[in-house]
Write a protein that holds these residues in place. Structure first.
Motif, PDB file in Angstrom:
ATOM      1  N   ALA A 139      15.697  -4.509   4.244  1.00  0.00           N
ATOM      2  CA  ALA A 139      16.248  -3.155   4.155  1.00  0.00           C
ATOM      3  C   ALA A 139      15.167  -2.111   4.386  1.00  0.00           C
ATOM      4  CB  ALA A 139      16.919  -2.943   2.801  1.00  0.00           C
ATOM      5  N   LEU A 140      13.968  -2.347   3.866  1.00  0.00           N
ATOM      6  CA  LEU A 140      12.866  -1.411   4.063  1.00  0.00           C
ATOM      7  C   LEU A 140      12.445  -1.385   5.531  1.00  0.00           C
ATOM      8  CD1 LEU A 140      10.857   0.589   2.881  1.00  0.00           C
ATOM      9  CD2 LEU A 140       9.412  -1.341   2.220  1.00  0.00           C
ATOM     10  N   ALA A 141      12.386  -2.540   6.154  1.00  0.00           N
ATOM     11  CA  ALA A 141      12.002  -2.619   7.571  1.00  0.00           C
ATOM     12  C   ALA A 141      13.026  -1.917   8.465  1.00  0.00           C
ATOM     13  CB  ALA A 141      11.849  -4.076   7.994  1.00  0.00           C
ATOM     14  N   ASP A 142      14.283  -1.925   8.057  1.00  0.00           N
ATOM     15  CA  ASP A 142      15.358  -1.314   8.850  1.00  0.00           C
ATOM     16  C   ASP A 142      15.571   0.160   8.536  1.00  0.00           C
ATOM     17  OD1 ASP A 142      15.796  -3.731  10.113  1.00  0.00           O
ATOM     18  OD2 ASP A 142      17.507  -4.274   8.843  1.00  0.00           O
ATOM     19  N   ALA A 143      14.911   0.667   7.508  1.00  0.00           N
ATOM     20  CA  ALA A 143      15.069   2.067   7.112  1.00  0.00           C
ATOM     21  C   ALA A 143      14.367   2.984   8.118  1.00  0.00           C
ATOM     22  CB  ALA A 143      14.485   2.287   5.720  1.00  0.00           C
ATOM     23  N   THR A 144      14.779   4.235   8.112  1.00  0.00           N
ATOM     24  CA  THR A 144      14.108   5.238   8.931  1.00  0.00           C
ATOM     25  C   THR A 144      13.174   6.052   8.039  1.00  0.00           C
ATOM     26  OG1 THR A 144      15.763   6.969   8.550  1.00  0.00           O
ATOM     27  CG2 THR A 144      16.158   5.451  10.411  1.00  0.00           C
TER      28      THR A 144
ATOM     29  N   ALA B 141       6.160   5.657   7.642  1.00  0.00           N
ATOM     30  CA  ALA B 141       6.095   4.762   8.804  1.00  0.00           C
ATOM     31  C   ALA B 141       5.277   3.515   8.462  1.00  0.00           C
ATOM     32  CB  ALA B 141       5.499   5.482  10.011  1.00  0.00           C
ATOM     33  N   ASP B 142       4.234   3.687   7.652  1.00  0.00           N
ATOM     34  CA  ASP B 142       3.425   2.543   7.264  1.00  0.00           C
ATOM     35  C   ASP B 142       4.194   1.617   6.322  1.00  0.00           C
ATOM     36  OD1 ASP B 142       0.886   1.091   7.353  1.00  0.00           O
ATOM     37  OD2 ASP B 142       0.749   1.636   5.227  1.00  0.00           O
ATOM     38  N   TRP B 143       5.030   2.177   5.462  1.00  0.00           N
ATOM     39  CA  TRP B 143       5.870   1.335   4.603  1.00  0.00           C
ATOM     40  C   TRP B 143       6.737   0.423   5.465  1.00  0.00           C
ATOM     41  CZ3 TRP B 143       8.346   4.923   0.329  1.00  0.00           C
ATOM     42  CH2 TRP B 143       7.327   5.477  -0.458  1.00  0.00           C
ATOM     43  N   ILE B 144       7.337   1.014   6.500  1.00  0.00           N
ATOM     44  CA  ILE B 144       8.202   0.255   7.402  1.00  0.00           C
ATOM     45  C   ILE B 144       7.377  -0.808   8.126  1.00  0.00           C
ATOM     46  CG2 ILE B 144       9.638   0.408   9.479  1.00  0.00           C
ATOM     47  CD1 ILE B 144      10.355   3.318   8.470  1.00  0.00           C
ATOM     48  N   ARG B 145       6.199  -0.422   8.593  1.00  0.00           N
ATOM     49  CA  ARG B 145       5.325  -1.369   9.296  1.00  0.00           C
ATOM     50  C   ARG B 145       4.920  -2.528   8.389  1.00  0.00           C
ATOM     51  NH1 ARG B 145       0.811  -3.171   9.056  1.00  0.00           N
ATOM     52  NH2 ARG B 145       0.037  -1.668   7.550  1.00  0.00           N
ATOM     53  N   GLN B 146       4.564  -2.204   7.147  1.00  0.00           N
ATOM     54  CA  GLN B 146       4.169  -3.253   6.200  1.00  0.00           C
ATOM     55  C   GLN B 146       5.337  -4.225   5.941  1.00  0.00           C
ATOM     56  OE1 GLN B 146       1.773  -2.171   2.609  1.00  0.00           O
ATOM     57  NE2 GLN B 146       2.073  -0.075   3.383  1.00  0.00           N
ATOM     58  N   ALA B 147       6.532  -3.691   5.801  1.00  0.00           N
ATOM     59  CA  ALA B 147       7.717  -4.547   5.567  1.00  0.00           C
ATOM     60  C   ALA B 147       7.925  -5.469   6.768  1.00  0.00           C
ATOM     61  CB  ALA B 147       8.949  -3.703   5.297  1.00  0.00           C
ATOM     62  N   LYS B 148       7.824  -4.908   7.965  1.00  0.00           N
ATOM     63  CA  LYS B 148       7.996  -5.721   9.171  1.00  0.00           C
ATOM     64  C   LYS B 148       6.910  -6.789   9.275  1.00  0.00           C
ATOM     65  CE  LYS B 148      10.583  -2.393  11.893  1.00  0.00           C
ATOM     66  NZ  LYS B 148      10.630  -1.549  13.089  1.00  0.00           N
TER      67      LYS B 148
ATOM     68  N   GLU C 231       0.837  -1.200   0.000  1.00  0.00           N
ATOM     69  CA  GLU C 231       0.000   0.000   0.000  1.00  0.00           C
ATOM     70  C   GLU C 231       0.875   1.255   0.000  1.00  0.00           C
ATOM     71  OE1 GLU C 231      -3.405   2.178  -0.127  1.00  0.00           O
ATOM     72  OE2 GLU C 231      -3.355  -0.010  -0.080  1.00  0.00           O
ATOM     73  N   GLY C 232       0.659   2.138  -0.983  1.00  0.00           N
ATOM     74  CA  GLY C 232       1.346   3.421  -1.027  1.00  0.00           C
ATOM     75  C   GLY C 232       2.643   3.433  -1.810  1.00  0.00           C
ATOM     76  N   ILE C 233       3.084   2.268  -2.307  1.00  0.00           N
ATOM     77  CA  ILE C 233       4.328   2.220  -3.083  1.00  0.00           C
ATOM     78  C   ILE C 233       3.989   1.774  -4.501  1.00  0.00           C
ATOM     79  CG2 ILE C 233       6.635   1.237  -3.315  1.00  0.00           C
ATOM     80  CD1 ILE C 233       6.647   0.710  -0.333  1.00  0.00           C
TER      81      ILE C 233
ATOM     82  N   ARG D 170       5.354  -8.238   6.780  1.00  0.00           N
ATOM     83  CA  ARG D 170       5.649  -9.294   5.811  1.00  0.00           C
ATOM     84  C   ARG D 170       6.805 -10.174   6.261  1.00  0.00           C
ATOM     85  NH1 ARG D 170       4.361  -7.342  -0.284  1.00  0.00           N
ATOM     86  NH2 ARG D 170       2.365  -6.396   0.187  1.00  0.00           N
ATOM     87  N   LEU D 171       7.665  -9.619   7.106  1.00  0.00           N
ATOM     88  CA  LEU D 171       8.763 -10.414   7.659  1.00  0.00           C
ATOM     89  C   LEU D 171       8.355 -11.149   8.927  1.00  0.00           C
ATOM     90  CD1 LEU D 171      11.650  -7.822   7.176  1.00  0.00           C
ATOM     91  CD2 LEU D 171      11.371  -9.976   5.932  1.00  0.00           C
ATOM     92  N   GLY D 172       7.097 -10.943   9.341  1.00  0.00           N
ATOM     93  CA  GLY D 172       6.593 -11.612  10.538  1.00  0.00           C
ATOM     94  C   GLY D 172       7.042 -10.977  11.833  1.00  0.00           C
ATOM     95  N   GLU D 173       7.384  -9.695  11.784  1.00  0.00           N
ATOM     96  CA  GLU D 173       7.897  -9.001  12.966  1.00  0.00           C
ATOM     97  C   GLU D 173       6.862  -8.135  13.660  1.00  0.00           C
ATOM     98  OE1 GLU D 173      11.422  -6.955  11.739  1.00  0.00           O
ATOM     99  OE2 GLU D 173      12.405  -8.802  11.108  1.00  0.00           O
ATOM    100  N   VAL D 174       5.652  -8.076  13.138  1.00  0.00           N
ATOM    101  CA  VAL D 174       4.610  -7.235  13.750  1.00  0.00           C
ATOM    102  C   VAL D 174       3.468  -8.122  14.202  1.00  0.00           C
ATOM    103  CG1 VAL D 174       2.956  -5.380  13.348  1.00  0.00           C
ATOM    104  CG2 VAL D 174       5.215  -5.247  12.340  1.00  0.00           C
TER     105      VAL D 174
END
Length: 88
Positions: free
Chosen positions: A51-56, A75-82, A31-33, A84-88
């Motif tokens: 890399a996206l999850a670790d970005a600021t 912030a939502d891009w980072i959340r979405q990446a996390k 969403e948004g990309i 998908r990696l199973g970190e949220v």
């Protein structure tokens, strides 16, 4: 071949960047990309969900600037990446 590779690296502003052989992740499905932002992220070296999850947010804003009225939710891009990696 080396000259062609060098020219491609210069044209894409990637001289000195290494490639570990991993395929880039598809950010357009997030969403948004869209294609433009995905290309800017790739050009900036953010090619994987990790890399996206670790970005600021500041890094993402520098790579994908937009006017205030259509500023992405970095912030939502980072959340979405996390997610998908199973970190949220």
């Amino acid at each position: 071949i080396k000259a062609d590779a060098r020219r491609l690296a210069e044209d894409s502003n990637t001289v000195g960047r290494g490639w570990d052989g991993s395929q880039p992740d598809d950010f357009e499905s997030m969403e948004g990309i869209g294609a433009v932002f995905e290309g800017r992220l790739y050009d900036g070296g953010i090619c994987t969900l990790r890399a996206l999850a670790d970005a600021t947010e500041a890094q993402l804003e520098a790579l994908c600037p937009a006017p205030a009225w259509r500023r992405p939710d970095y912030a939502d891009w980072i959340r979405q990446a996390k997610a998908r990696l199973g970190e949220v």
